[in-house]
Scaffold this active site. Structure first.
Site, PDB file in Angstrom:
ATOM      1  N   ARG A 133      20.611   4.549  57.210  1.00 12.98           N
ATOM      2  CA  ARG A 133      19.593   3.701  57.808  1.00 12.98           C
ATOM      3  C   ARG A 133      19.867   2.271  57.359  1.00 12.98           C
ATOM      4  O   ARG A 133      20.461   2.045  56.310  1.00 12.98           O
ATOM      5  CB  ARG A 133      18.190   4.131  57.365  1.00 12.98           C
ATOM      6  CG  ARG A 133      17.818   5.555  57.768  1.00 12.98           C
ATOM      7  CD  ARG A 133      16.454   5.950  57.214  1.00 12.98           C
ATOM      8  NE  ARG A 133      16.049   7.284  57.643  1.00 12.98           N
ATOM      9  CZ  ARG A 133      16.320   8.413  57.004  1.00 12.98           C
ATOM     10  NH1 ARG A 133      17.007   8.370  55.851  1.00 12.98           N
ATOM     11  NH2 ARG A 133      15.923   9.585  57.474  1.00 12.98           N
ATOM     12  N   LYS A 158      14.411   7.947  52.829  1.00 15.50           N
ATOM     13  CA  LYS A 158      13.134   8.278  53.455  1.00 15.50           C
ATOM     14  C   LYS A 158      12.544   9.517  52.780  1.00 15.50           C
ATOM     15  O   LYS A 158      13.244  10.503  52.550  1.00 15.50           O
ATOM     16  CB  LYS A 158      13.337   8.535  54.950  1.00 15.50           C
ATOM     17  CG  LYS A 158      12.049   8.606  55.744  1.00 15.50           C
ATOM     18  CD  LYS A 158      12.324   8.644  57.224  1.00 15.50           C
ATOM     19  CE  LYS A 158      11.044   8.646  58.029  1.00 15.50           C
ATOM     20  NZ  LYS A 158      11.300   8.654  59.484  1.00 15.50           N
ATOM     21  N   HIS A 263      19.731   1.364  64.455  1.00 16.57           N
ATOM     22  CA  HIS A 263      19.566   2.814  64.421  1.00 16.57           C
ATOM     23  C   HIS A 263      20.507   3.503  65.418  1.00 16.57           C
ATOM     24  O   HIS A 263      20.831   4.688  65.249  1.00 16.57           O
ATOM     25  CB  HIS A 263      18.111   3.199  64.697  1.00 16.57           C
ATOM     26  CG  HIS A 263      17.608   4.292  63.806  1.00 16.57           C
ATOM     27  ND1 HIS A 263      17.602   4.200  62.431  1.00 16.57           N
ATOM     28  CD2 HIS A 263      17.118   5.527  64.087  1.00 16.57           C
ATOM     29  CE1 HIS A 263      17.121   5.305  61.912  1.00 16.57           C
ATOM     30  NE2 HIS A 263      16.827   6.137  62.894  1.00 16.57           N
ATOM     31  N   ARG A 266      23.502   4.731  63.566  1.00 16.50           N
ATOM     32  CA  ARG A 266      23.230   5.990  62.861  1.00 16.50           C
ATOM     33  C   ARG A 266      23.194   7.156  63.846  1.00 16.50           C
ATOM     34  O   ARG A 266      23.750   8.228  63.570  1.00 16.50           O
ATOM     35  CB  ARG A 266      21.899   5.858  62.116  1.00 16.50           C
ATOM     36  CG  ARG A 266      21.419   7.115  61.392  1.00 16.50           C
ATOM     37  CD  ARG A 266      20.196   6.754  60.578  1.00 16.50           C
ATOM     38  NE  ARG A 266      19.290   7.872  60.373  1.00 16.50           N
ATOM     39  CZ  ARG A 266      19.354   8.722  59.353  1.00 16.50           C
ATOM     40  NH1 ARG A 266      20.315   8.617  58.454  1.00 16.50           N
ATOM     41  NH2 ARG A 266      18.465   9.692  59.233  1.00 16.50           N
ATOM     42  N   HIS A 289      17.699  14.393  57.076  1.00 14.10           N
ATOM     43  CA  HIS A 289      16.561  14.862  57.855  1.00 14.10           C
ATOM     44  C   HIS A 289      15.841  15.987  57.134  1.00 14.10           C
ATOM     45  O   HIS A 289      16.484  16.912  56.625  1.00 14.10           O
ATOM     46  CB  HIS A 289      17.018  15.371  59.228  1.00 14.10           C
ATOM     47  CG  HIS A 289      17.369  14.276  60.181  1.00 14.10           C
ATOM     48  ND1 HIS A 289      18.128  14.477  61.310  1.00 14.10           N
ATOM     49  CD2 HIS A 289      17.054  12.952  60.184  1.00 14.10           C
ATOM     50  CE1 HIS A 289      18.272  13.341  61.961  1.00 14.10           C
ATOM     51  NE2 HIS A 289      17.628  12.400  61.292  1.00 14.10           N
ATOM     52  N   TYR A 298      20.148  15.507  68.865  1.00 14.77           N
ATOM     53  CA  TYR A 298      21.474  15.010  69.216  1.00 14.77           C
ATOM     54  C   TYR A 298      22.258  16.007  70.066  1.00 14.77           C
ATOM     55  O   TYR A 298      23.172  15.616  70.790  1.00 14.77           O
ATOM     56  CB  TYR A 298      22.265  14.644  67.947  1.00 14.77           C
ATOM     57  CG  TYR A 298      21.586  13.569  67.143  1.00 14.77           C
ATOM     58  CD1 TYR A 298      21.442  12.283  67.656  1.00 14.77           C
ATOM     59  CD2 TYR A 298      21.049  13.829  65.890  1.00 14.77           C
ATOM     60  CE1 TYR A 298      20.793  11.290  66.942  1.00 14.77           C
ATOM     61  CE2 TYR A 298      20.403  12.852  65.167  1.00 14.77           C
ATOM     62  CZ  TYR A 298      20.275  11.574  65.689  1.00 14.77           C
ATOM     63  OH  TYR A 298      19.624  10.598  64.980  1.00 14.77           O
TER      64      TYR A 298
END
Length: 314
Positions: A133, A158, A263, A266, A289, A298
């Site tokens: 990120r 995150k 983003h 990424r 994630h 994706y």
């Protein structure tokens, strides 16, 4: 202690990020102002429901924004007021649109990189080559780079979680150069009564010399010192907005057919790995994630969810 001071103190004790602290404080103040400065201790679920419906129906906020406001208010009642919120009940929720992320082909990424240079090019390369990120790339320190194992350690990503990801071979030499520059700048600062780098939590009390050690230096420092949350003058990392502005300008200059952002780099990292046959669980870990469902978006970008179905047109 005033309410907002208690909120900030509780967030820091629980080691929430500064970004989350600012966001939660914003929504808690907004909630109080919406109800004409009533103290939250005198309100409950009904008032929370009214506020959330106002955000959805009058302010037309996104679903993620409405959830963010709810999380802030729940934190206030649970951890600061120590007062059960009670049933909020059913309320009008902002609709969450189903949108696929913007991804770029490898050639499109290379075209974007043609319009970047120096630190901005290296940061963009790490977002694409390591799946970072923008905030994670800006916060890298010298100690986070492991050249021997070709690994980058992401600290407090995150969800305040650490993880490791790939160190692209093409980034190794530029990173070596940045570390040499960081060392030279540190030596110069020490000779002139050094301003230490900003450190997490109370690390400067535990290790008084950490702020002027090479390992803790930012790879991408800000050009000017600033005040930290305790009012001390420190050297912070480059601001994410500077990187976002540079990448957006580069994307516009490369004449992409669709709008992109930091983003998008990424996102492109993830789709490139999946198209190469990388296991989706591995991609999930590299991206950090929490849920595999987040990573599965994706596969829809790649069109892998069609179970081999072919168009009748051929």
């Amino acid at each position: 202690m005033k309410l907002m001071e208690r909120v900030k103190a509780t967030l820091r004790v629980k080691r929430y990020s500064l970004r989350t602290e600012k966001t939660y404080c914003y929504w808690i103040r907004f909630f109080i102002r919406f109800h004409r400065m009533q103290h939250p201790a005198n309100m409950a679920g009904n008032e929370v429901r009214q506020f959330l419906e106002y955000l959805a129906l009058e302010r037309h906020v996104a679903a993620a924004t409405q959830n963010q406001a709810l999380n802030a208010i729940v934190f206030l009642y649970r951890h600061v007021l120590d007062q059960p919120l009670g049933e909020v009940g059913n309320f009008s929720r902002a609709k969450r649109p189903k949108r696929l992320p913007v991804v770029l082909s490898h050639q499109e990424v290379m075209d974007v990189f043609e319009h970047l240079s120096g630190s901005m090019l290296l940061i963009a390369s790490l977002m694409y080559g390591s799946g970072l990120r923008v905030s994670e790339a800006c916060r890298l320190r010298v100690k986070d780079i492991d050249f021997a194992r070709h690994v980058i350690t992401v600290r407090a990503g995150k969800g305040n979680k650490d993880r490791t990801t790939l160190l692209p071979p093409s980034c190794a030499q530029p990173l070596h150069t940045h570390i040499q520059i960081a060392e030279q700048q540190l030596t110069s600062r020490i000779e002139t009564n050094a301003i230490p780098v900003s450190l997490p939590y109370a690390l400067d009390r535990k290790y008084p010399n950490a702020g002027i050690s090479l390992a803790w230096q930012w790879l991408f420092p800000s050009s000017k010192p600033c005040f930290d949350e305790w009012g001390r003058v420190v050297l912070h990392h480059i601001h994410t907005s500077a990187v976002q502005k540079a990448v957006k300008y580069a994307m516009r200059s490369s004449s992409l057919t669709r709008p992109g952002s930091c983003h998008s780099l990424r996102h492109s990292f993830a789709t490139q790995l999946l198209s190469q046959g990388t296991d989706i669980r591995t991609v999930q870990e590299l991206l950090g994630h929490k849920s595999i469902e987040t990573t599965q978006i994706y596969t829809h970008v790649l069109g892998n969810g069609f179970a081999g179905v072919r168009s009748p047109l051929g």
